[in-house]
Design a protein around this motif. Structure first.
Motif, PDB file in Angstrom:
ATOM      1  N   PHE A 169       0.842  -1.193   0.000  1.00  0.00           N
ATOM      2  CA  PHE A 169       0.000   0.000   0.000  1.00  0.00           C
ATOM      3  C   PHE A 169       0.881   1.248   0.000  1.00  0.00           C
ATOM      4  O   PHE A 169       1.393   1.668   1.034  1.00  0.00           O
ATOM      5  CB  PHE A 169      -0.910  -0.031   1.240  1.00  0.00           C
ATOM      6  CG  PHE A 169      -2.014   0.977   1.236  1.00  0.00           C
ATOM      7  CD1 PHE A 169      -3.121   0.805   0.422  1.00  0.00           C
ATOM      8  CD2 PHE A 169      -1.946   2.100   2.037  1.00  0.00           C
ATOM      9  CE1 PHE A 169      -4.154   1.730   0.417  1.00  0.00           C
ATOM     10  CE2 PHE A 169      -2.973   3.036   2.044  1.00  0.00           C
ATOM     11  CZ  PHE A 169      -4.080   2.852   1.226  1.00  0.00           C
ATOM     12  N   ILE A 170       1.091   1.815  -1.182  1.00  0.00           N
ATOM     13  CA  ILE A 170       1.914   3.014  -1.339  1.00  0.00           C
ATOM     14  C   ILE A 170       1.040   4.235  -1.084  1.00  0.00           C
ATOM     15  O   ILE A 170      -0.006   4.403  -1.721  1.00  0.00           O
ATOM     16  CB  ILE A 170       2.519   3.065  -2.754  1.00  0.00           C
ATOM     17  CG1 ILE A 170       3.427   1.850  -2.971  1.00  0.00           C
ATOM     18  CG2 ILE A 170       3.281   4.362  -2.984  1.00  0.00           C
ATOM     19  CD1 ILE A 170       3.854   1.648  -4.408  1.00  0.00           C
ATOM     20  N   ALA A 171       1.449   5.084  -0.161  1.00  0.00           N
ATOM     21  CA  ALA A 171       0.571   6.196   0.229  1.00  0.00           C
ATOM     22  C   ALA A 171       1.371   7.317   0.857  1.00  0.00           C
ATOM     23  O   ALA A 171       2.469   7.107   1.386  1.00  0.00           O
ATOM     24  CB  ALA A 171      -0.489   5.709   1.215  1.00  0.00           C
ATOM     25  N   HIS A 172       0.808   8.534   0.774  1.00  0.00           N
ATOM     26  CA  HIS A 172       1.376   9.652   1.543  1.00  0.00           C
ATOM     27  C   HIS A 172       0.412  10.089   2.640  1.00  0.00           C
ATOM     28  O   HIS A 172       0.745  10.956   3.442  1.00  0.00           O
ATOM     29  CB  HIS A 172       1.695  10.839   0.622  1.00  0.00           C
ATOM     30  CG  HIS A 172       0.479  11.518   0.064  1.00  0.00           C
ATOM     31  ND1 HIS A 172       0.000  11.290  -1.211  1.00  0.00           N
ATOM     32  CD2 HIS A 172      -0.365  12.422   0.618  1.00  0.00           C
ATOM     33  CE1 HIS A 172      -1.077  12.016  -1.409  1.00  0.00           C
ATOM     34  NE2 HIS A 172      -1.320  12.717  -0.326  1.00  0.00           N
ATOM     35  N   ASP A 173      -0.778   9.482   2.670  1.00  0.00           N
ATOM     36  CA  ASP A 173      -1.795   9.846   3.655  1.00  0.00           C
ATOM     37  C   ASP A 173      -1.572   8.997   4.914  1.00  0.00           C
ATOM     38  O   ASP A 173      -2.024   7.858   5.006  1.00  0.00           O
ATOM     39  CB  ASP A 173      -3.185   9.613   3.070  1.00  0.00           C
ATOM     40  CG  ASP A 173      -4.279  10.275   3.886  1.00  0.00           C
ATOM     41  OD1 ASP A 173      -4.089  10.411   5.108  1.00  0.00           O
ATOM     42  OD2 ASP A 173      -5.307  10.676   3.308  1.00  0.00           O
ATOM     43  N   LEU A 174      -0.892   9.565   5.889  1.00  0.00           N
ATOM     44  CA  LEU A 174      -0.465   8.789   7.062  1.00  0.00           C
ATOM     45  C   LEU A 174      -1.622   8.304   7.935  1.00  0.00           C
ATOM     46  O   LEU A 174      -1.563   7.186   8.458  1.00  0.00           O
ATOM     47  CB  LEU A 174       0.530   9.599   7.887  1.00  0.00           C
ATOM     48  CG  LEU A 174       1.837   9.921   7.160  1.00  0.00           C
ATOM     49  CD1 LEU A 174       2.719  10.811   8.008  1.00  0.00           C
ATOM     50  CD2 LEU A 174       2.578   8.651   6.786  1.00  0.00           C
ATOM     51  N   PRO A 175      -2.698   9.076   8.147  1.00  0.00           N
ATOM     52  CA  PRO A 175      -3.814   8.538   8.926  1.00  0.00           C
ATOM     53  C   PRO A 175      -4.434   7.277   8.311  1.00  0.00           C
ATOM     54  O   PRO A 175      -4.825   6.360   9.035  1.00  0.00           O
ATOM     55  CB  PRO A 175      -4.819   9.703   8.955  1.00  0.00           C
ATOM     56  CG  PRO A 175      -3.978  10.921   8.811  1.00  0.00           C
ATOM     57  CD  PRO A 175      -2.885  10.524   7.879  1.00  0.00           C
ATOM     58  N   VAL A 176      -4.510   7.223   6.968  1.00  0.00           N
ATOM     59  CA  VAL A 176      -5.027   6.028   6.297  1.00  0.00           C
ATOM     60  C   VAL A 176      -4.092   4.855   6.549  1.00  0.00           C
ATOM     61  O   VAL A 176      -4.528   3.729   6.847  1.00  0.00           O
ATOM     62  CB  VAL A 176      -5.198   6.281   4.783  1.00  0.00           C
ATOM     63  CG1 VAL A 176      -5.535   4.985   4.057  1.00  0.00           C
ATOM     64  CG2 VAL A 176      -6.292   7.316   4.535  1.00  0.00           C
ATOM     65  N   VAL A 177      -2.798   5.101   6.435  1.00  0.00           N
ATOM     66  CA  VAL A 177      -1.801   4.049   6.700  1.00  0.00           C
ATOM     67  C   VAL A 177      -1.941   3.542   8.131  1.00  0.00           C
ATOM     68  O   VAL A 177      -1.906   2.333   8.388  1.00  0.00           O
ATOM     69  CB  VAL A 177      -0.384   4.595   6.449  1.00  0.00           C
ATOM     70  CG1 VAL A 177       0.677   3.640   6.993  1.00  0.00           C
ATOM     71  CG2 VAL A 177      -0.165   4.834   4.966  1.00  0.00           C
ATOM     72  N   ARG A 178      -2.122   4.441   9.068  1.00  0.00           N
ATOM     73  CA  ARG A 178      -2.249   4.071  10.484  1.00  0.00           C
ATOM     74  C   ARG A 178      -3.408   3.106  10.696  1.00  0.00           C
ATOM     75  O   ARG A 178      -3.305   2.153  11.484  1.00  0.00           O
ATOM     76  CB  ARG A 178      -2.453   5.329  11.326  1.00  0.00           C
ATOM     77  CG  ARG A 178      -2.598   5.082  12.818  1.00  0.00           C
ATOM     78  CD  ARG A 178      -3.117   6.325  13.503  1.00  0.00           C
ATOM     79  NE  ARG A 178      -3.370   6.091  14.919  1.00  0.00           N
ATOM     80  CZ  ARG A 178      -4.442   5.464  15.397  1.00  0.00           C
ATOM     81  NH1 ARG A 178      -5.361   4.981  14.574  1.00  0.00           N
ATOM     82  NH2 ARG A 178      -4.597   5.301  16.704  1.00  0.00           N
ATOM     83  N   ASP A 179      -4.524   3.332   9.999  1.00  0.00           N
ATOM     84  CA  ASP A 179      -5.713   2.497  10.184  1.00  0.00           C
ATOM     85  C   ASP A 179      -5.639   1.169   9.429  1.00  0.00           C
ATOM     86  O   ASP A 179      -6.229   0.178   9.868  1.00  0.00           O
ATOM     87  CB  ASP A 179      -6.959   3.258   9.709  1.00  0.00           C
ATOM     88  CG  ASP A 179      -7.381   4.353  10.676  1.00  0.00           C
ATOM     89  OD1 ASP A 179      -6.802   4.430  11.774  1.00  0.00           O
ATOM     90  OD2 ASP A 179      -8.278   5.129  10.323  1.00  0.00           O
ATOM     91  N   PHE A 180      -4.928   1.142   8.288  1.00  0.00           N
ATOM     92  CA  PHE A 180      -5.057   0.020   7.356  1.00  0.00           C
ATOM     93  C   PHE A 180      -3.870  -0.939   7.386  1.00  0.00           C
ATOM     94  O   PHE A 180      -4.022  -2.127   7.131  1.00  0.00           O
ATOM     95  CB  PHE A 180      -5.252   0.579   5.943  1.00  0.00           C
ATOM     96  CG  PHE A 180      -5.475  -0.462   4.886  1.00  0.00           C
ATOM     97  CD1 PHE A 180      -6.477  -1.416   5.009  1.00  0.00           C
ATOM     98  CD2 PHE A 180      -4.673  -0.496   3.749  1.00  0.00           C
ATOM     99  CE1 PHE A 180      -6.682  -2.369   4.023  1.00  0.00           C
ATOM    100  CE2 PHE A 180      -4.874  -1.447   2.766  1.00  0.00           C
ATOM    101  CZ  PHE A 180      -5.882  -2.382   2.900  1.00  0.00           C
ATOM    102  N   ALA A 181      -2.676  -0.438   7.700  1.00  0.00           N
ATOM    103  CA  ALA A 181      -1.469  -1.242   7.516  1.00  0.00           C
ATOM    104  C   ALA A 181      -1.170  -2.138   8.707  1.00  0.00           C
ATOM    105  O   ALA A 181      -1.607  -1.894   9.831  1.00  0.00           O
ATOM    106  CB  ALA A 181      -0.271  -0.328   7.245  1.00  0.00           C
TER     107      ALA A 181
END
Length: 546
Positions: free
Chosen positions: A472-484
């Motif tokens: 999951f390549i992303a710059h949106d850190l809140p999304v990463v926090r919830d999903f990764a």
């Protein structure tokens, strides 16, 4: 008609006449903006926020658009009653606008210095003075080596630099009002924070009123004095960011807040499964430039590995090398023990059905000439061994339902869907090959917050039910926090830190990671104030790495 405000919109209604009927885009909207104030208009796509701004700038095509009623008072004068010649004296000089996608609004065939100077020359400034002002503005907005940059073209700048150039162009005539339409969407978190900080500094210097159009609650918490929430062309709620966050009254505002990422339980990040993908020493060079250097990581079945970092950090390069969309300069990519980098193109064709990709912009990745049925079933044309043709129709219907769409949508074409629906179609296409790994390259970065939440929930459900692993390549850190489950942090082509999501977000070891987290935007104004303090404290810190 007189108004005590710098800008006041009174009872504005705008409709569009289309082949499918009349659409009321803005319905009886009223708000005001004072000098030195930042007003955010918050809402999702289709809420009417950008149409309101277009009416102020006289950018609505009439027909098919029609301003049905209302007034737009600037220093007491109704802009809607002025002639085109009178509007030209105001637009750009007194009221300026920056747009969401600077690459689409900068002319590709002219140097950027000329484009900034042209804004001043159109309003009577001499050529020499206009270019001198352009140079000062480029220096002010942080363009490196501004003298040389004057002669460069838009494609020679990064996304964040192009947005800074748009800001310089808008400020060329020191306007009283600056309208910023989604100025930070799809920008890296650090660049986003820099652009918002720059707008705040410029506002303090000039005293201009700033109208900020956004769908991002974090942007509102960081930059706005007041906010207007729009849904379906109407204003449903107004207030300060703190009032709206802690005491939202309207169900739509409550829905937006509930959809904001970064507040859920973090996943454990622990996996007892064997790695299905093992990358070691992966390197990519372009001449003397090293885009990726000695990347090492593993991906386990059924887990989500997030890859974060700024533009140019090497995130997308990793994805392209794994899928052999580009050839690596060195290293290994072991898929179930076999090195993908040594396989022929014919052998890779068989492997790719197990490794699929969902791109950032579904508008560009979906063929506009093909129906949704053709887009999804194309996978079985390439890999006919997966499914007999007699079963294609039923399977397409099943996949559409799996991603939250309807079987009757199969006959439509991509332009007939919203951005979030098109991304669901792209996910259905990836699922058609029954992959074990899906690489998502900024797959939700440009989506509205509620659509983003729906897509992330869908991906999570597919991961848990089908056992699919995600990069999951992303710059949106809140999304990463919830999903990764686990996170790789990349900087300038190198992995500088990796660990479970809890380790990275609660105890980051590297200064670069700390700066990324401090640059993130939170919808809670109190939390965002702490982020701002942390960001300022880290600005003067020295890197821990050589």
């Amino acid at each position: 008609m007189a108004s005590s405000h710098l800008l006041e919109v009174r009872n504005l209604s705008v409709r569009f006449h289309t082949a499918r009927g009349t659409v009321d885009a803005v319905n009886d909207v009223s708000w005001h903006l004072d000098r030195g104030e930042t007003l955010a208009i918050l809402g999702e796509s289709g809420s009417g926020k950008s149409v309101s701004a277009s009416a102020i700038m006289n950018l609505i095509d009439c027909p098919p658009g029609e301003i049905v009623s209302g007034e737009v008072l600037f220093e007491g004068r109704d802009l809607l009653t002025l002639s085109n010649e009178e509007r030209r004296r105001i637009n750009g000089k007194r009221i300026a606008m920056i747009f969401q996608d600077p690459l689409s609004h900068l002319n590709p065939v002219y140097p950027v210095g000329w484009q900034i100077a042209e804004a001043a020359m159109c309003h009577g400034t001499g050529k020499d003075e206009a270019f001198a002002r352009a140079l000062k503005l480029m220096e002010r907005v942080g363009i490196p080596d501004a003298t040389a940059a004057l002669k460069k073209y838009p494609h020679q700048f990064s996304g964040g630099q192009r947005q800074r150039l748009m800001i310089a162009m808008a400020l060329a005539l020191k306007p009283d009002i600056l309208i910023a339409d989604e100025p930070t969407t799809a920008l890296d978190v650090t660049v986003q924070a820099e652009v918002l900080s720059l707008l705040e500094e410029l506002q303090a210097e000039t005293g201009m009123g700033l109208l900020l159009i956004t769908h991002d609650l974090g942007v509102v918490a960081e930059a706005a004095d007041r906010a207007v929430v729009m849904e379906g062309g109407r204003i449903v709620e107004t207030g300060t960011p703190r009032d709206l966050y802690h005491n939202a009254k309207h169900p739509y505002t409550q829905k937006l807040l509930a959809a904001a990422p970064g507040k859920g339980e973090m996943r454990t990040g622990e996996s007892a499964r064997q790695p299905i993908l093992k990358v070691s020493g992966l390197t990519k060079t372009y001449g003397a430039f090293t885009a990726l250097k000695n990347a090492d990581f593993e991906l386990h079945a059924g887990e989500t590995l997030a890859v974060v970092g700024e533009s140019g950090s090497g995130k997308s390069t990793v994805a392209k090398l794994i899928l052999r969309l580009e050839e690596a300069s060195g290293g290994k990519v072991l898929w179930k023990g076999e090195d993908l980098l040594t396989k022929s193109h014919r052998q890779m064709r068989a492997v790719r059905r197990h490794l699929q990709m969902v791109f950032q912009d579904p508008t560009q990745s979906l063929n506009p000439h093909m129906s949704i049925y053709q887009i999804i079933s194309e996978a079985w044309v390439i890999h006919p061994e997966i499914l007999p043709k007699a079963q294609w129709r039923d399977r397409v219907n099943e996949l559409l339902q799996q991603v939250g769409l309807k079987p009757e949508h199969a006959a439509r074409h991509p332009h007939q869907f919203s951005g979030g629906q098109r991304q669901r179609i792209a996910i259905a296409r990836a699922l058609a090959l029954e992959p074990e790994v899906i690489i998502c390259d900024e797959a939700v970065s440009a989506l509205d917050v509620s659509i983003q939440a729906q897509v992330i929930a869908l991906l999570g459900e597919l991961r848990d039910r089908l056992g699919i692993a995600f990069i999951f390549i992303a710059h949106d850190l809140p999304v990463v926090r919830d999903f990764a489950d686990r996170v790789l942090v990349m900087q300038r082509g190198e992995i500088v830190e990796q660990g479970t999501v809890r380790q990275i977000f609660e105890n980051p070891q590297e200064l670069y990671t700390q700066r990324l987290l401090a640059a993130g935007l939170d919808p809670d104004p109190d939390v965002q104030a702490e982020h701002r303090k942390a960001r300022l404290a880290l600005q003067g810190a020295e890197p821990q790495r050589a």
